[in-house]
Design an enzyme around this catalytic site. Sequence first.
Site, PDB file in Angstrom:
ATOM      1  CE  LYS A 251     -18.390   1.144 -25.529  1.00  0.00           C
ATOM      2  NZ  LYS A 251     -17.481   2.220 -26.475  1.00  0.00           N
ATOM      3  CG  ASP A 256     -17.600   6.823 -23.014  1.00  0.00           C
ATOM      4  OD1 ASP A 256     -17.112   6.815 -22.003  1.00  0.00           O
ATOM      5  OD2 ASP A 256     -17.193   6.266 -24.069  1.00  0.00           O
ATOM      6  CE  LYS A 263     -16.674   9.481 -25.237  1.00  0.00           C
ATOM      7  NZ  LYS A 263     -15.983   9.503 -25.964  1.00  0.00           N
ATOM      8  CG  ASP A 274     -20.344   3.825 -25.754  1.00  0.00           C
ATOM      9  OD1 ASP A 274     -20.671   3.611 -26.241  1.00  0.00           O
ATOM     10  OD2 ASP A 274     -19.440   3.938 -25.350  1.00  0.00           O
ATOM     11  CG  ASP A 333     -13.471   8.550 -24.378  1.00  0.00           C
ATOM     12  OD1 ASP A 333     -14.656   7.970 -24.150  1.00  0.00           O
ATOM     13  OD2 ASP A 333     -13.694   9.777 -25.533  1.00  0.00           O
ATOM     14  CD  GLU A 335     -15.929   3.344 -23.410  1.00  0.00           C
ATOM     15  OE1 GLU A 335     -14.847   4.170 -23.541  1.00  0.00           O
ATOM     16  OE2 GLU A 335     -16.835   3.162 -24.045  1.00  0.00           O
ATOM     17  NE  ARG A 337      -9.854   0.956 -27.968  1.00  0.00           N
ATOM     18  CZ  ARG A 337      -9.678   1.888 -28.876  1.00  0.00           C
ATOM     19  NH1 ARG A 337      -8.346   1.848 -29.274  1.00  0.00           N
ATOM     20  NH2 ARG A 337     -10.080   2.946 -29.364  1.00  0.00           N
TER      21      ARG A 337
HETATM   22  N1  BES Z   1     -18.131   5.084 -27.463  1.00  0.00           N
HETATM   23  C1  BES Z   1     -17.175   5.574 -27.839  1.00  0.00           C
HETATM   24  C2  BES Z   1     -17.312   5.276 -29.261  1.00  0.00           C
HETATM   25  C3  BES Z   1     -17.943   6.699 -30.029  1.00  0.00           C
HETATM   26  C4  BES Z   1     -17.499   7.726 -30.119  1.00  0.00           C
HETATM   27  C5  BES Z   1     -19.297   6.534 -31.026  1.00  0.00           C
HETATM   28  C6  BES Z   1     -18.826   8.918 -31.051  1.00  0.00           C
HETATM   29  C7  BES Z   1     -20.313   6.963 -31.171  1.00  0.00           C
HETATM   30  C8  BES Z   1     -20.204   8.368 -31.343  1.00  0.00           C
HETATM   31  C9  BES Z   1     -15.296   4.863 -27.318  1.00  0.00           C
HETATM   32  O1  BES Z   1     -15.877   5.095 -26.188  1.00  0.00           O
HETATM   33  C10 BES Z   1     -14.746   6.592 -27.814  1.00  0.00           C
HETATM   34  O2  BES Z   1     -14.507   7.374 -26.616  1.00  0.00           O
HETATM   35  N2  BES Z   1     -13.590   6.071 -28.620  1.00  0.00           N
HETATM   36  C11 BES Z   1     -12.877   7.090 -28.344  1.00  0.00           C
HETATM   37  C12 BES Z   1     -11.597   6.485 -28.853  1.00  0.00           C
HETATM   38  C13 BES Z   1      -9.923   7.209 -28.767  1.00  0.00           C
HETATM   39  C14 BES Z   1      -9.985   7.527 -27.485  1.00  0.00           C
HETATM   40  C15 BES Z   1      -8.820   6.990 -29.328  1.00  0.00           C
HETATM   41  C16 BES Z   1     -12.853   7.884 -29.774  1.00  0.00           C
HETATM   42  O3  BES Z   1     -13.470   6.688 -30.510  1.00  0.00           O
HETATM   43  O4  BES Z   1     -12.413   9.424 -28.874  1.00  0.00           O
HETATM   44 ZN    ZN Z   2     -17.442   4.069 -25.689  1.00  0.00          ZN
HETATM   45 MN    MN Z   3     -15.020   5.874 -24.562  1.00  0.00          MN
END
Ligand code: BES
Ligand code: ZN
Ligand code: MN
Length: 481
Positions: A251, A256, A263, A274, A333, A335, A337
């Site tokens: 990834k 992000d 966020k 990220d 968010d 993204e 996947r």
């Molecule tokens: N890059 C983030 C995941 C992340 C968050 C990694 C905090 C490390 C620290 C990912 O793209 C994301 O935002 N995931 C969301 C998914 C949700 C919207 C289903 C998350 O984990 O909040």
């Molecule tokens: Zn992300």
């Molecule tokens: Mn995200």
Amino acid sequence: MNFELKPLGLVGVASEKVDVLVVLVPQSFKAAKDDLSALVAQTIKSSDFEPKAGKILHLYRPSQCNATKLILVGVGEGTAKEVRAAVALALAGAKTPSLKKLLVSFAAPALEDAVRAVVLAIADATYAYTFTKSKPEPRTLVKATVATSNATEVQVTFDRAVAIVAGCEVAKEWANRPANHATPTHLGEAAQELAKTAKFSCEVLGPKEVAKLGMGSFMAVAQGSEQPLRFIVLRYDGAAKTKAPTVLVGKGITFDCGGISIKPAGEMDEMKFDMSGAASVLGVFRTLALLKPAINVVGLIASCENMVSGKAVKPGDVVTSMSGQTIEILNTDAEGRLVLCDALTYAERFKPAAVVDIATLTGACMVALGGVRSGLFASDEALGQALAKAGDDAQDLCWRMPLDDDYADGLKTNFADVANIGGRAGGAVTAAKFLQRFAQKFPWAHLDIAGTAWKSGASKGATGRPVGLLVEYLLMQAAAK
Ligand code: BES
Ligand code: ZN
Ligand code: MN
């Protein structure tokens, strides 16, 4: 950093002229007749030092050795974990500007795991991020020597560890660089640069080529950004062409912000990390170039920014992935996947023996496992077990997570084949279940490194994980045939 292994016991170590000599003393320490051994024995006898984990004694210009500074550090039973912590402790106190020559010595014959631990700890303690500092502290330490009386027995392990930390350094460096200094374009250039110096090929695709491939899901994430996306294809061919490759998919979200599902501001800067999955793929290729194992490996990196703009993808938009499956983007968010699913479909063309994706995918995985173990999901039992073992061997731990179909229930939607989010509960698993839909044609595993790829707080920075785990797994494959 230059590493070197020397076949020296404490007698030999004493005559080495170095700035800092670290002696790793186990609880089982038995003094020989030489002066340095006698000194160690004396410090223990007088209770000024204990060979327990966490104990340390600094000595300045002792007459029993040629080092300016002698550091005795306890390693207890001498397990890899204790040795790694001991070296980290010793080196935390050894950061003098004059440190040019470092020697870390075992006071008893070294075990392979302990040798690996020493190399990992030295690399972690001496890595310094300087890329965007106008006046970086000069790095004086140019050579680290490890000494043990049984050097020939542990030479192979040592060389591997040195190659692994070189890969970790690449991963750390790219993950640490701010998003304006590590754009998708920069990552593509870095991959090409890496390939130039080694025996692998690199192809970098841009928006036009990716559109032609039909990667509608990846393109949807990229469309809100001014930075053009990059799809990077690396190939290391160390075995016959007929041998099915292992494909690593990283990834590569270089920033992000969450997109329209934006966020909160706090700690948003950390989303420059990220692309740690992508950075770990680059790191693995650096190590492959050094070790040249007899395997074939493909590295795929899907890289773009996830940004907000009038052109950004909106919650509720439905896009068509390269696989043909339609996806309702309920949360922009989620993204990671969306870029990975198209890369997984692209992986099919290599008829892979196995595909492993590496992603800072979910905050939920960080909540579940913290910073100690990466989340491991595997559709294939043998692959899952092999990766877990590789993590143990490499001292780069992971933990097996479930993939029951019931976890996919929340991904159902009335408007597309699948939604990109389920509920809040079990978020790391629903993300994996989403990816699994695109990984039906090969043995597949997914490493969620959201908690392990970087550290927050005072020691904020990339860890270089899971380069060690991945390299260990690949070397197992090379040895298996
Ligand atoms: N890059 C983030 C995941 C992340 C968050 C990694 C905090 C490390 C620290 C990912 O793209 C994301 O935002 N995931 C969301 C998914 C949700 C919207 C289903 C998350 O984990 O909040
Ligand atoms: Zn992300
Ligand atoms: Mn995200």
